[in-house]
Design an enzyme around this catalytic site. Sequence first.
Site, PDB file in Angstrom:
ATOM      1  N   TRP A  18       6.706   1.577   2.244  1.00  0.00           N
ATOM      2  CA  TRP A  18       6.789   1.527   0.645  1.00  0.00           C
ATOM      3  C   TRP A  18       6.479   2.595  -0.300  1.00  0.00           C
ATOM      4  O   TRP A  18       5.337   3.287   0.177  1.00  0.00           O
ATOM      5  CB  TRP A  18       5.842   0.189   0.492  1.00  0.00           C
ATOM      6  CG  TRP A  18       5.804  -0.070  -1.046  1.00  0.00           C
ATOM      7  CD1 TRP A  18       4.818   0.651  -1.939  1.00  0.00           C
ATOM      8  CD2 TRP A  18       6.597  -1.079  -1.946  1.00  0.00           C
ATOM      9  NE1 TRP A  18       5.061  -0.046  -3.182  1.00  0.00           N
ATOM     10  CE2 TRP A  18       6.185  -0.885  -3.304  1.00  0.00           C
ATOM     11  CE3 TRP A  18       7.597  -1.714  -1.736  1.00  0.00           C
ATOM     12  CZ2 TRP A  18       6.716  -1.662  -4.171  1.00  0.00           C
ATOM     13  CZ3 TRP A  18       8.207  -2.559  -2.454  1.00  0.00           C
ATOM     14  CH2 TRP A  18       8.008  -2.491  -3.741  1.00  0.00           C
ATOM     15  N   MET A  19       7.187   2.891  -1.284  1.00  0.00           N
ATOM     16  CA  MET A  19       6.632   3.789  -2.364  1.00  0.00           C
ATOM     17  C   MET A  19       6.954   3.168  -3.634  1.00  0.00           C
ATOM     18  O   MET A  19       8.021   2.734  -3.878  1.00  0.00           O
ATOM     19  CB  MET A  19       7.554   5.000  -2.313  1.00  0.00           C
ATOM     20  CG  MET A  19       7.075   6.008  -3.462  1.00  0.00           C
ATOM     21  SD  MET A  19       8.119   7.479  -3.335  1.00  0.00           S
ATOM     22  CE  MET A  19       9.551   6.772  -4.554  1.00  0.00           C
ATOM     23  N   ASN A  20       6.006   3.091  -4.555  1.00  0.00           N
ATOM     24  CA  ASN A  20       6.534   2.713  -6.147  1.00  0.00           C
ATOM     25  C   ASN A  20       5.987   4.026  -6.978  1.00  0.00           C
ATOM     26  O   ASN A  20       6.662   5.112  -6.787  1.00  0.00           O
ATOM     27  CB  ASN A  20       6.191   1.499  -6.173  1.00  0.00           C
ATOM     28  CG  ASN A  20       4.671   1.199  -6.521  1.00  0.00           C
ATOM     29  OD1 ASN A  20       3.877   1.252  -5.340  1.00  0.00           O
ATOM     30  ND2 ASN A  20       4.111   0.858  -7.509  1.00  0.00           N
ATOM     31  N   ASP A  21       5.214   3.835  -7.840  1.00  0.00           N
ATOM     32  CA  ASP A  21       5.303   4.735  -9.137  1.00  0.00           C
ATOM     33  C   ASP A  21       4.879   6.206  -8.517  1.00  0.00           C
ATOM     34  O   ASP A  21       4.105   6.398  -7.839  1.00  0.00           O
ATOM     35  CB  ASP A  21       4.133   4.419  -9.930  1.00  0.00           C
ATOM     36  CG  ASP A  21       4.001   2.727 -10.146  1.00  0.00           C
ATOM     37  OD1 ASP A  21       5.022   2.160  -9.870  1.00  0.00           O
ATOM     38  OD2 ASP A  21       2.921   2.441 -10.973  1.00  0.00           O
TER      39      ASP A  21
ATOM     40  N   GLN B 229       2.557   6.005  -5.456  1.00  0.00           N
ATOM     41  CA  GLN B 229       2.008   4.659  -4.668  1.00  0.00           C
ATOM     42  C   GLN B 229       2.604   4.523  -3.637  1.00  0.00           C
ATOM     43  O   GLN B 229       3.830   4.598  -3.334  1.00  0.00           O
ATOM     44  CB  GLN B 229       2.371   3.703  -5.906  1.00  0.00           C
ATOM     45  CG  GLN B 229       1.783   3.888  -7.215  1.00  0.00           C
ATOM     46  CD  GLN B 229       0.180   3.335  -7.180  1.00  0.00           C
ATOM     47  OE1 GLN B 229      -0.125   2.082  -7.378  1.00  0.00           O
ATOM     48  NE2 GLN B 229      -0.892   4.187  -7.019  1.00  0.00           N
TER      49      GLN B 229
ATOM     50  N   ARG C  29      -4.818  -1.008 -16.871  1.00  0.00           N
ATOM     51  CA  ARG C  29      -4.795   0.049 -15.747  1.00  0.00           C
ATOM     52  C   ARG C  29      -3.838   1.372 -16.253  1.00  0.00           C
ATOM     53  O   ARG C  29      -3.334   1.163 -17.227  1.00  0.00           O
ATOM     54  CB  ARG C  29      -3.952  -0.751 -14.741  1.00  0.00           C
ATOM     55  CG  ARG C  29      -2.794  -1.416 -14.709  1.00  0.00           C
ATOM     56  CD  ARG C  29      -2.542  -2.177 -13.524  1.00  0.00           C
ATOM     57  NE  ARG C  29      -0.972  -2.919 -13.664  1.00  0.00           N
ATOM     58  CZ  ARG C  29      -1.261  -4.239 -14.074  1.00  0.00           C
ATOM     59  NH1 ARG C  29      -2.359  -4.679 -14.391  1.00  0.00           N
ATOM     60  NH2 ARG C  29      -0.086  -4.596 -14.277  1.00  0.00           N
ATOM     61  N   ASP C  30      -3.519   2.120 -15.172  1.00  0.00           N
ATOM     62  CA  ASP C  30      -2.789   3.314 -15.299  1.00  0.00           C
ATOM     63  C   ASP C  30      -3.105   4.372 -16.553  1.00  0.00           C
ATOM     64  O   ASP C  30      -2.315   4.596 -17.171  1.00  0.00           O
ATOM     65  CB  ASP C  30      -1.310   2.764 -15.428  1.00  0.00           C
ATOM     66  CG  ASP C  30      -0.947   1.775 -14.479  1.00  0.00           C
ATOM     67  OD1 ASP C  30      -1.480   1.691 -13.398  1.00  0.00           O
ATOM     68  OD2 ASP C  30       0.070   0.842 -14.808  1.00  0.00           O
TER      69      ASP C  30
HETATM   70  N1  DQQ Z   1       2.234  -0.249  -9.860  1.00  0.00           N
HETATM   71  C1  DQQ Z   1       1.120   0.148  -9.929  1.00  0.00           C
HETATM   72  C2  DQQ Z   1       0.266  -0.482 -11.231  1.00  0.00           C
HETATM   73  C3  DQQ Z   1       1.342  -0.199 -12.052  1.00  0.00           C
HETATM   74  C4  DQQ Z   1       2.494  -0.612 -11.515  1.00  0.00           C
HETATM   75  C5  DQQ Z   1       0.417  -0.789  -8.730  1.00  0.00           C
HETATM   76  C6  DQQ Z   1       3.733  -0.373 -12.214  1.00  0.00           C
HETATM   77  O1  DQQ Z   1      -0.805   0.519 -11.371  1.00  0.00           O
HETATM   78  O2  DQQ Z   1       0.812  -1.069 -13.283  1.00  0.00           O
HETATM   79  O3  DQQ Z   1       1.274  -0.135  -7.481  1.00  0.00           O
HETATM   80  O4  DQQ Z   1       4.816  -0.490 -11.162  1.00  0.00           O
END
Ligand code: DQQ
Length: 464
Positions: A23-26, A42, A142-143
């Site tokens: 898995w990959m996200n941000d 991520q 967050r972020d």
């Molecule tokens: N993805 C992260 C969070 C963010 C969200 C968690 C946005 O920090 O808010 O994987 O895709």
Amino acid sequence: MSRRALSDDPHRTRYHFQPPANWMNDPNGLLQWRGDYHMFYQYNPNGAFHGTIHWGHAVSRDLVHWSDLPIALAPTPGGPDGDGCYSGCGVDADGVPTLVYTGIRPEVQCLATSDDLVTWKKHWASPVIGRPPAGLDILGFRDPFVWREDGRWYAVVGSGIRDVGGTILLYASPDLVSWVYLGRICTGRPEETGTMWECPNFFPLGDKHVLLISPIPLRKVLCLVGTYSARRFTPESISVLDDGGCYYAPQTLLDDSGRRLIWGWLQENRSDEAQRAAGWSGVMSLPAVLSMLPGGKVGIAPAPEVEALRADGWHARDLELSPGRGNPLSTLGGGSLEIAFDVMSQAAVALDLLRSPEGEEMTRILFNTGSGQITVDREHSSLSEEVARDARSVALDLEPGEPLRVRVFVDGSVVEVYANGRVSLTSRVYPTRPDSRQIALTALRGTAQVRDLAVWSMRSIWEG
Ligand code: DQQ
């Protein structure tokens, strides 16, 4: 982990970044360090689903070819990020590469540093922001997105206030360790911009300021353009950045040449089961450059470095297309292509991609030069039942006599469309047939003057 294990999967990409598996996200922590571009992301090393979130890491000398580096951040059991290292950014803290990110449950802001950009050490003072501001009934915290201004560090943190709306919290610090809360720079109305704003990016562009947010529950990226003064951001316009149905949580980087680069997470548009079965999930967009256009709109175009990936090319200078009159691209095709052309006259043109010989599967992109509308029609993009097939559109205000200047990138399950340096539209499609590789350019209505039609097969970003 080897990239070879999944290399037979036709939905994997050849020239868009993705991890070897899982898995990959941000995109996170984007940094240019002594010329090299560092990208973190991520990442869940335990499978193709969101959970046990780490930071993956890769490096590139030229912005397009990438090498994998070891995982940069892993949750520390019992630590402030014990349940996950969520999104954040990277900064040069007086010569020390530093990551500022969110640890979860509860959400707090943490620091990590490195001597060599490969091994990362959690900072002893983490969490450096241990709780949200007092007195606010907050939905999410967050972020962090950090920048330096007049010798001071500033951070915006994504948030939302219950029954009020999404908001951005502003902090300042002399050293990235002790932070003071300065207030909210901007707050939206829930019916317009959602209840919680994830992944803020806040930066000057041209003579304006831009705030990018990824609002819950909208799941699309909003681009607010306005002015920033006395620690308040006043939006003057709001638009969707890339409404192709998968683009989310982008992050920007001001690189050494002063460009505001951007990458977005291209989410899967197929079921969770299909993602787990594939063994991977998530792709990064191509690197793109943001610009401030006359009239205060933000433009987006592929970074010029992407052109280095063009291999064999096919070109035609001037063509006239009219309904029922053939397909100039009938001898070409493939799953890793760039296709570029200009359309000069008022017409409706269709570019079919990933098409099977009888058209059972195909993704059709419609270009209407009269209305400036571009639509990715996914209805027949796949014979699978598990995928999204809604149409996605963007409209471009063409000046009188202005041609539609199109660049389309096809890469496995990614179709990315850019036009006139102004808009992008990125979608995910999952053809099932091995022969869904044809391309076609046809006029549906009117006579289309097509100029500078080019098709390139694209090189892999992992060969270099
Ligand atoms: N993805 C992260 C969070 C963010 C969200 C968690 C946005 O920090 O808010 O994987 O895709």
